[in-house]
Design a protein around this motif. Structure first.
Motif, short mmCIF file in Angstrom:
data_model
loop_
_atom_site.label_atom_id
_atom_site.label_comp_id
_atom_site.label_asym_id
_atom_site.label_seq_id
_atom_site.Cartn_x
_atom_site.Cartn_y
_atom_site.Cartn_z
N UNK A 162 -6.50 -9.38 -0.19
CA UNK A 162 -4.96 -9.52 -0.50
C UNK A 162 -4.61 -8.28 -1.47
N UNK A 163 -5.51 -8.33 -2.45
CA UNK A 163 -5.02 -7.31 -3.61
C UNK A 163 -5.30 -5.68 -3.01
N UNK A 164 -6.63 -5.50 -2.40
CA UNK A 164 -6.88 -4.18 -1.77
C UNK A 164 -5.64 -3.94 -0.75
N UNK A 165 -5.04 -4.62 0.08
CA UNK A 165 -4.13 -4.31 0.90
C UNK A 165 -2.87 -3.84 -0.05
N UNK A 166 -2.47 -4.35 -0.80
CA UNK A 166 -1.39 -3.98 -1.80
C UNK A 166 -1.81 -2.57 -2.31
N UNK A 167 -3.07 -2.38 -2.86
CA UNK A 167 -3.31 -1.23 -3.55
C UNK A 167 -3.70 0.17 -2.57
N UNK A 168 -4.02 -0.35 -1.39
CA UNK A 168 -4.34 0.68 -0.30
C UNK A 168 -3.23 1.29 0.49
N UNK A 169 -1.95 0.32 0.44
CA UNK A 169 -0.65 0.75 1.09
C UNK A 169 -0.18 1.74 0.36
N UNK A 170 0.23 2.96 0.93
CA UNK A 170 0.88 3.81 0.38
C UNK A 170 2.29 3.73 -0.19
N UNK A 171 2.91 3.25 0.68
CA UNK A 171 4.42 2.83 0.56
C UNK A 171 4.86 1.37 0.30
N UNK A 172 5.15 1.18 -0.89
CA UNK A 172 5.09 -0.30 -1.35
C UNK A 172 6.15 -1.09 -0.37
N UNK A 173 7.14 -0.27 0.33
CA UNK A 173 8.19 -1.07 1.19
C UNK A 173 7.45 -1.64 2.07
N UNK A 174 6.08 -1.12 2.68
CA UNK A 174 5.21 -1.68 3.85
C UNK A 174 4.47 -2.80 3.18
N UNK A 175 4.33 -3.12 2.13
CA UNK A 175 3.25 -4.27 1.92
C UNK A 175 4.16 -5.24 0.62
N UNK A 176 4.63 -6.17 1.21
CA UNK A 176 5.43 -7.06 0.17
C UNK A 176 4.49 -8.26 -0.44
N UNK A 177 4.97 -8.55 -1.39
CA UNK A 177 4.24 -9.71 -2.29
C UNK A 177 4.55 -11.22 -2.04
N UNK A 178 3.54 -11.85 -1.60
CA UNK A 178 3.87 -13.19 -1.34
C UNK A 178 2.44 -13.92 -1.15
N UNK A 179 2.39 -15.12 -1.11
CA UNK A 179 1.10 -15.89 -1.15
C UNK A 179 1.26 -16.95 0.24
N UNK A 180 2.16 -16.64 1.09
CA UNK A 180 2.49 -17.52 2.41
C UNK A 180 2.59 -18.92 1.69
N UNK A 181 3.29 -18.90 0.51
CA UNK A 181 3.38 -20.26 -0.12
C UNK A 181 3.57 -21.58 0.65
N UNK A 208 5.75 -0.84 11.00
CA UNK A 208 4.94 -1.86 10.40
C UNK A 208 5.20 -2.27 9.41
N UNK A 209 5.95 -3.45 8.91
CA UNK A 209 5.92 -3.88 7.49
C UNK A 209 4.80 -5.02 7.39
N UNK A 210 4.10 -5.19 6.39
CA UNK A 210 3.23 -6.52 6.37
C UNK A 210 3.52 -7.11 4.94
N UNK A 211 3.24 -8.44 4.80
CA UNK A 211 3.05 -9.10 3.51
C UNK A 211 1.72 -9.29 3.17
#
Ligand SMILES: [Zn+2]
Length: 566
Positions: free
Chosen positions: A363-382, A298-301
């Motif tokens: 949103x910030x917690x998700x990015x900071x708690x995901x160990x592998x940055x390939x699994x949490x991508x940066x976006x805002x659902x613009x 699974x990859x999330x944004x």
């Protein structure tokens, strides 16, 4: 022949294992090459941060839904106005800008490839027309299948091959790139004034559940060898307590592809809520990331929200109705026959609202708690969480604990007790940011072998040079320099041409649209299937022969053909 020589670049190129090397980049006719002649144009990057062009793997910039957002907000059209200047058209709009506004602002930030998150096949022509008018980014469209009648019939029959065949026919007809499921089954239920509240509930009149739609579509996606995985907006978006639905959904995802994820879960911030009401909503980012950290499939944004006014727009019609009941603001609701629907309402995320502050923190917690940055991508659902022009601020927040602490001090009470953000010490580095804004996206979308997301020999020469010296800026302390640096590149290079410089567009663009032509065995071609044809002619208000998007809508279409399955 055109040649360009970028020298003295401080390159971070995660897909090739390069992290801050000073190097030169040679470009010929739009591609990266070993070397160029001494007649090449030269750019001295002066040891500034140089990354592959930015890729947004989930944004809403084109199509009927976005355009209706523009109709609904004349006040926004008066914002963000810029005059004609050199090669630049007039633009207007802040959170739903004109197509040129979107294109120029993304280009100024170094973005060269965008995936439109939701295209209804029946309305695909409009999306492609707007792609053509978004000149500085290559485009692709996720195609909505969440309430597709032919898909749900095939899912009910437990027929993965037939499901795949319907997907292949529809992707080709719509010139779409990948499968998008938005509140699977729920958008169809909304056609009858209902919604689904769990992944094992049945869609009215179809006797299939969201869980069956998701797992069958995942298998169909892999059978078709589509470059991207199924791209899912989970059920129960934006409801307190919805994290359980999200975790249940993650638990049914098989690991089927060694090269990339099997599921791309989008804007997970909106799906990570604990509690049972708006009064006791809390963050469940720890539970969500614990699941993600143990599931490479699974990859999330992020779906980060930022404070201020914006427009929400989604195929999730029932969710927008709930939001409308909460805000009593103007609202649009739209049904796309036999396929999907949509809803649109404006919102203002406020620091005075404890709920909004918790959403921001999640949103910030998700990015900071995901160990592998390939699994949490940066976006805002613009533009749902915030207009994309806020990305540099998000980068600043992820790289600086001090910045987060300063922001937290200005928020409504409750953030500290109901999220873990204030306790998180992690600060992301330049390499993490490069992964979360280009390398990760290219891998997740399956476009690395199309020459995207890296600067290897043969890659498309999409390059962003930022006015940031990583050897002299400390992002933890000097986060304002980071934010400013990511707002405007010194140079954005698209297919070997400098398209924008210090924030100004300097040439007319010529983008490409990637679409997937998935091959199926002869006996599975839907255009020859009498039952499919009969139901199409019976239920759609358009003729089957008038449905497919003509080639004239894609002046620079790039067709990706898959291998036929057996
Ligand atoms: Zn979206």
């Amino acid at each position: 022949m055109t040649e360009l020589w970028v020298k003295n670049a401080c390159v971070i190129d995660p897909l090739r294992g390069i992290n801050g090397e000073i190097m030169d980049i040679a470009i010929r006719d739009g591609r990266i090459v070993e070397s160029v002649s001494d007649r090449a144009d030269v750019i001295d990057a002066q040891r500034c941060l140089t990354l592959p062009g930015g890729i947004d793997s989930h944004t809403h910039v084109s199509g009927t839904k976005v355009n209706f957002g523009r109709y609904m907000s004349p006040e926004d059209m008066r914002a963000g106005r810029t005059k004609r200047k050199g090669k630049m058209h007039v633009t207007s709009g802040y959170y739903v800008p004109t197509t040129f506004g979107n294109s120029y602002r993304y280009s100024a930030m170094g973005y060269t490839t965008l995936l439109e998150g939701a295209m209804a096949p029946l309305e695909a022509r409009h999306t492609h027309e707007e792609f053509t008018a978004t000149p500085h980014q290559d485009m692709m469209a996720n195609t909505l299948f969440d309430g597709n009648w032919a898909v749900m019939d095939a899912v009910r029959e437990k027929d993965v091959r037939k499901t795949a065949a319907v997907v292949a026919w529809t992707l080709k007809a719509a010139r779409g790139y990948g499968i998008k499921l938005t509140n699977p089954g729920g958008t169809e239920a909304w056609g009858f004034g209902e919604d689904l509240t769990g992944i094992h509930e049945m869609v009215p009149h179809f006797a299939v559940s969201p869980a069956e739609i998701i797992t069958t579509m995942i298998r169909a996606n892999e059978l078709l060898k589509l470059p991207h995985s199924v791209h899912l907006h989970c059920n129960n978006l934006g409801k307190p307590g919805n994290y359980q639905t999200t975790l249940e959904t993650f638990d049914i995802v098989p690991d089927l592809n060694p090269d990339r994820q099997t599921l791309y879960a989008t804007h997970v911030q909106f799906h990570a809520y604990g509690g049972g009401t708006w009064k006791n909503i809390s963050s469940k980012a720890e539970e969500i990331t614990r699941s993600i950290n143990s599931k490479p499939q699974i990859v999330m944004d992020m779906g980060q929200i930022m404070f201020g006014r914006t427009m929400t727009m989604t195929a999730d019609g029932p969710m927008e109705f709930n939001l409308h009941c909460l805000h009593h603001n103007k609202w649009s609701n739209h049904d796309v026959e036999l396929e999907t629907g949509s809803g649109i309402i404006p919102v203002t995320y406020s620091k005075k609202s404890a709920v909004n502050c918790i959403m921001w923190a999640i949103g910030l917690e998700l990015a900071l708690l995901t160990k592998n940055p390939y699994q949490c991508l940066l976006e805002t659902d613009n533009p749902n969480g915030a207009p994309f022009v806020k990305y540099p601020e998000i980068i600043g927040l992820l790289m600086s604990k001090r910045y987060r602490d300063e922001e937290c001090a200005t928020l409504a009470n409750g953030v500290e007790q109901r999220t873990s953000l204030c306790a998180l010490e992690r600060e992301l580095d330049w390499h993490d940011i490069a992964v979360m804004t280009r390398a990760g996206q290219a891998k997740a979308l399956g476009i690395v072998n199309q020459g995207k997301g890296h600067l290897g020999i043969g890659a498309e020469a999409d390059i962003a040079i930022y006015p940031i010296r990583t050897d002299s800026v400390d992002p933890a302390r000097e986060y304002r320099k980071v934010v400013e640096g990511f707002q405007k590149t010194r140079y954005t290079i698209k297919r070997g041409r400098v398209v924008s410089r210090d924030g100004d567009i300097i040439v007319d663009g010529a983008n490409a649209t990637f679409w997937v032509d998935a091959m199926v065995p002869e006996d599975l071609k839907m255009e020859n299937d009498p039952e499919f044809i009969k139901r199409f002619e019976q239920f759609y208000t358009v003729r089957m022969s008038n449905y497919p998007v003509q080639d004239v809508y894609l002046p620079r279409g790039r067709r990706i053909e898959t291998e036929v399955f057996t």
